[in-house]
Scaffold this motif. Structure first.
Motif, short mmCIF file in Angstrom:
data_model
loop_
_atom_site.label_atom_id
_atom_site.label_comp_id
_atom_site.label_asym_id
_atom_site.label_seq_id
_atom_site.Cartn_x
_atom_site.Cartn_y
_atom_site.Cartn_z
N MET A 98 0.87 -1.30 -0.01
CA MET A 98 0.08 -0.06 0.06
C MET A 98 0.95 1.26 0.08
O MET A 98 0.37 2.13 -0.68
N VAL A 99 1.93 1.30 1.11
CA VAL A 99 2.62 2.57 0.98
C VAL A 99 3.97 2.55 0.15
O VAL A 99 4.46 3.88 -0.26
N LEU A 100 4.27 1.50 -0.71
CA LEU A 100 5.37 1.59 -1.62
C LEU A 100 5.21 2.75 -2.76
O LEU A 100 6.19 3.56 -2.78
N PRO A 101 4.13 2.93 -3.44
CA PRO A 101 3.75 3.92 -4.43
C PRO A 101 3.97 5.37 -3.87
O PRO A 101 3.91 6.34 -4.74
N LEU A 102 3.63 5.56 -2.28
CA LEU A 102 3.34 6.83 -2.01
C LEU A 102 4.55 7.39 -1.36
O LEU A 102 4.85 8.44 -0.97
N GLY A 103 5.96 6.83 -1.61
CA GLY A 103 7.12 7.52 -1.36
C GLY A 103 8.30 6.71 -0.80
O GLY A 103 9.51 7.32 -0.79
N ILE A 104 8.00 5.44 -0.64
CA ILE A 104 8.83 4.52 -0.08
C ILE A 104 10.08 4.39 -1.04
O ILE A 104 10.09 3.89 -1.97
N SER A 105 11.29 4.37 -0.69
CA SER A 105 12.32 4.09 -1.35
C SER A 105 13.40 3.20 -0.84
O SER A 105 14.18 2.55 -1.78
N GLN A 106 13.01 2.67 0.33
CA GLN A 106 14.17 1.52 0.82
C GLN A 106 13.07 0.53 1.74
O GLN A 106 12.24 1.00 2.29
N ILE A 107 13.37 -0.83 1.63
CA ILE A 107 12.88 -1.76 2.40
C ILE A 107 13.65 -2.71 2.82
O ILE A 107 14.76 -2.84 2.07
N SER A 108 13.61 -3.37 3.94
CA SER A 108 14.32 -4.45 4.25
C SER A 108 13.76 -5.78 3.74
O SER A 108 12.56 -5.94 3.52
N GLY A 109 14.48 -6.68 3.95
CA GLY A 109 13.84 -8.33 3.07
C GLY A 109 14.65 -9.28 3.95
O GLY A 109 15.79 -9.33 4.11
N ALA A 110 13.52 -10.24 4.26
CA ALA A 110 14.22 -11.57 4.89
C ALA A 110 14.72 -11.25 6.03
O ALA A 110 15.97 -11.81 6.44
N SER A 111 14.26 -10.32 6.97
CA SER A 111 14.92 -9.90 8.19
C SER A 111 14.91 -10.85 9.44
O SER A 111 13.79 -11.38 9.36
N ARG A 112 15.94 -10.66 10.12
CA ARG A 112 15.81 -11.51 11.43
C ARG A 112 16.11 -10.25 12.35
O ARG A 112 17.20 -9.64 12.34
N THR A 113 15.43 -10.05 13.62
CA THR A 113 15.64 -9.00 14.34
C THR A 113 16.24 -9.64 15.96
O THR A 113 16.13 -9.23 16.77
N SER A 114 16.80 -10.82 15.57
CA SER A 114 17.39 -11.74 16.75
C SER A 114 18.89 -11.57 16.57
O SER A 114 19.36 -11.73 15.40
#
Length: 472
Positions: free
Chosen positions: A328-344
């Motif tokens: 939903m928000v990617l077209p509204l201005g997002i230019s970076q995303i994380s992928g396959a993240s682990r927060t541990s």
């Protein structure tokens, strides 16, 4: 007293000014003429101030909100094209002396498994990330003077940059660690970091001090003025962010833009990135204890308003958000995303058992990097693993000058295609590779210059024959 150039946090994030801005926005939420004027100014692609943007955020006229979304989409394409830069967080240690009530790393939490990576474990994490295809990392660590001193962070950076595995290499290390001194920021710069990232959590000082009752992070001014010190230490790319859900979103939005205005006025360059995380469930933390959560529609409007207010700034949405929300928000201005993240801590090399949880928060988007890359292309985006600007010295005011003039597309678009081709050759599944090769061929036609397009084709052919790391 509000002073955008002041080095004092209580003056460039002046509480009275924030409150006056929120009130002004509420009073003009249905002022069609003013909203049209603000949208017309935003359409000039030179940004908005915090009051103007706050009026758009408060807007109660559906047709003006639709106009905002259309404009945000076009501005994102004008400045960043259809590229989406990929990265992954790497958690080094969750030892922490602070008492942040929204974070499971808080010192009193006896449930979470405390871990700190050795350099051998860092190397294994990096190899696992390289084997996925990642080229850009964001280092994360709790604040602990003896367990996580600056020397440890510097050693980890050296280890990361030194790992070469098959065709893998981490080409940019961003750092998200606690506020520190000018001298230590200078050491980070010397170590070759990309962006220094520090989330404010909340700009509301009274709330901030309640949320951080014990520990060095309790000092609101020290934390809020950290970006000024980072720039004094020679780091010219810094990343801002608030944790939406801790305080009222209208307050946070206005203050966040005031911080961006301060950096540009006082330091000569605004934030390289702005992140928009929302609070998530985690060990020993229940988001229900906070009553300032925002729904998805409000979240989308925040993203659109940030995009038109600071068109030159990269915007980041992490795997805190689900696939549906990110879509939903990617077209509204997002230019970076994380992928396959682990927060541990250690989560990439050795996925942990539930009872051995060391994660900072629950990940909503659980897909593999290959699935995310293919999804982005199916949505019309170009996944980019590019780090060329940092490595060519296009940082700080040099990057901003190119971005504001919209000339950055002349090198960023072909660079994105080159790094995507590397990913397709080295890591992609057959289905992703087939789709990606077709998309690259389509996107080559969008490169404006014949000379650059011809060279890009040459580089792509050389990548197909085993060479790596070309850039414009």
């Amino acid at each position: 007293m509000y002073d955008v150039r002041s080095p004092r946090a209580e003056e460039f994030i002046d509480h009275a000014e924030v409150m006056a801005t929120v009130q002004y926005a509420r009073e003009h939420a249905r002022d069609a003429a003013l909203l049209d004027d603000i949208l017309a100014k935003a359409a000039e692609r030179k940004g908005l101030d915090h009051r103007e943007a706050s009026v758009l955020l408060a807007c109660e006229l559906p047709e003006k909100t639709e106009a905002l979304y259309r404009l945000a989409q076009q501005i994102k394409l004008d400045f960043y094209g259809n590229r989406i830069v990929m990265f992954a967080p790497l958690y080094l240690s969750n030892y922490c002396v602070n008492s942040c009530v929204y974070c499971p790393y808080h010192a009193k939490n006896r449930h979470i498994a405390r871990k700190k990576l050795t350099q051998e474990e860092v190397a294994r994490e990096v190899i696992a990330l390289q084997d996925m295809g990642h080229k850009r990392l964001a280092l994360e660590a709790g604040e602990h003077p003896t367990m996580n001193p600056i020397e440890y962070i510097l050693e980890c950076i050296e280890t990361i940059y030194g790992i070469r595995h098959r065709n893998g290499a981490i080409r940019r290390v961003n750092v998200n660690i606690a506020a520190t001194t000018v001298e230590e920021y200078a050491l980070l710069r010397k170590a070759g970091i990309g962006t220094y990232i520090l989330f404010q959590e909340t700009y509301h000082r009274q709330s901030y001090e309640k949320l951080h009752p014990v520990g060095p992070k309790h000092d609101y001014a020290w934390h809020t003025e950290a970006m000024d010190r980072a720039m004094q230490g020679g780091i010219d790319d810094v990343g801002l962010g608030v944790l939406f859900g801790l305080e009222g979103y209208r307050y946070e939005f206005a203050a966040l833009l005031m911080h961006a205005e301060h950096l540009e006025a006082a330091c000569g360059v605004g934030p390289h990135t702005i992140s928009v995380p929302r609070i998530k469930r985690a060990d020993d933390i229940d988001p229900g204890m906070f009553d300032n959560g925002i729904d998805d529609a409000t979240f989308a409007r925040i993203c659109a308003c940030i995009r038109v207010a600071v068109p030159y700034t990269g915007m980041i949405v992490s795997t805190r958000e689900s696939q549906a929300v990110r879509e939903m928000v990617l077209p509204l201005g997002i230019s970076q995303i994380s992928g396959a993240s682990r927060t541990s801590v250690g989560g990439y090399d050795t996925p942990e058992e539930p009872e051995d949880n060391s994660a900072q928060f629950d990940v909503s988007d659980q897909r593999s990097l290959d699935e995310v890359v293919r999804w982005l292309m199916e949505q019309g985006h170009i996944p980019s693993f590019c780090t060329a600007c940092y490595r060519e010295g296009r940082t700080g005011d040099r990057f901003m000058a190119l971005c504001k003039s919209r000339q950055i597309l002349n090198c960023c678009h072909p660079n994105a295609l080159l790094t995507l081709r590397e990913y397709l050759e080295d890591y992609a599944s057959p289905a992703t590779r087939e789709l990606g090769l077709a998309r690259i061929e389509q996107e080559l036609g969008r490169i404006p210059g014949d000379k650059v397009r011809t060279r890009a084709r040459e580089y792509l052919e050389r990548i197909a024959h085993g060479e790596r790391d070309f850039r414009f």
